[in-house]
Design an enzyme around this catalytic site. Sequence first.
Site, short mmCIF file in Angstrom:
data_model
loop_
_atom_site.label_atom_id
_atom_site.label_comp_id
_atom_site.label_asym_id
_atom_site.label_seq_id
_atom_site.Cartn_x
_atom_site.Cartn_y
_atom_site.Cartn_z
N GLN A 206 -24.51 20.08 17.61
CA GLN A 206 -25.52 19.76 18.62
C GLN A 206 -25.72 18.25 18.75
OE1 GLN A 206 -25.99 21.98 16.11
NE2 GLN A 206 -27.23 23.72 16.74
N ASP A 247 -38.29 23.58 13.78
CA ASP A 247 -38.49 24.90 14.35
C ASP A 247 -39.71 25.59 13.75
OD1 ASP A 247 -35.89 25.99 16.04
OD2 ASP A 247 -35.46 24.31 14.73
N ASN A 257 -35.76 23.05 9.82
CA ASN A 257 -35.04 22.44 10.94
C ASN A 257 -33.56 22.74 10.76
OD1 ASN A 257 -35.08 20.84 13.37
ND2 ASN A 257 -34.10 19.21 12.22
#
Length: 364
Positions: A206, A247, A257
Amino acid sequence: MTDIAKNVYNIETVILDDTHSELIILDQTLLPAETVFLKLKTQEEIWEAIYKLRVRGAPAIGIAAAYGIYLGAKASKATDYDGFYSEIIKLKEYLASSRPTAVNLFWALDRMDECVKRNKEKTVNDIKFDLLKESQNIKQEDIWVCRSIGEYGLTLLKPGMGILTHCNAGQLATSKYGTALAPIYVGHEKGYNLKVFADETRPLLQGARLTAYELNKAGVDVTLICDNMASAVMKNGWVQAVFVGCDRVAANGDTANKIGTSGVAILAKNYNIPFYVCAPTSTIDLSCASGKDICIEERKPEEVTEMWYEKRMAPKDIKVFNPAFDVTDEKFITGIITEYGIVKAPYSESLKEIFKRKRGTVQW
């Protein structure tokens, strides 16, 4: 701000097309090579998009789930409240099963659930309209939240600083600005000339595919590094702060995370570099006592062994451990940046204070 930057800021990753009863998402699995928007009509398509990370980032997932509930409600043929609410609960449980770690998913679904319950005296058609407004509010609030996080985060920075970030918590993961990247974007607007090091973020890359892509398009000075290079750039003195998203934040400040975040936090502690978590209050779960109580999603081994290679790069039938997230212990976190301010240890107290501030504050 350059025209390119304006274009990046105008990217919408989650869009409701109410006229055609479609959820339109930017398929992030295809970036940066292709920019493809998918039109999702069924709940199965929305579930798959969340699970397969076509839409990703805690805030964006929550927005997609809220729109999913609305579209499911809109399609309902129920005429009485009990029948209608029964369908909403089934839909909520179905979408909640797509990913177990990101609390925004459940937060948004709960908000839509509460919207139905507090309007139970209305007609079904009126409740559907209320659900539309609630889903739109969730998206608009996210823009305010991200901008606020950016403003608070920027108070921790000085022009010319080097910033390291992990995974993608930017424009592509939210409605606008992002969380961890929001201070960088706000700083860019104000001429801070920050220098960003983006971890590639294995195994789904990502950082390489998304963070490097969007920051570069916005004209930010960004350098892509492999995850195992973070120590080198820190030791070289090129990094003065670390910003990451999350998160889920537990009541004691432990933070879940993207996998690899805890290692970055430990390195930052070793080099005396402040490590900040950018967390909308919607990701803070005070019902979760500590990181030990956070359910960590495990994903398919193919993401590690072959997903990004022309040929398989690991022995056949090799065992693979592929958790999507890890938990950073609160002792490694310098501060948690929310839309209502920056909190520091002891988090068991300061996080409660943030919610008190939230209850007494008018939002966007």
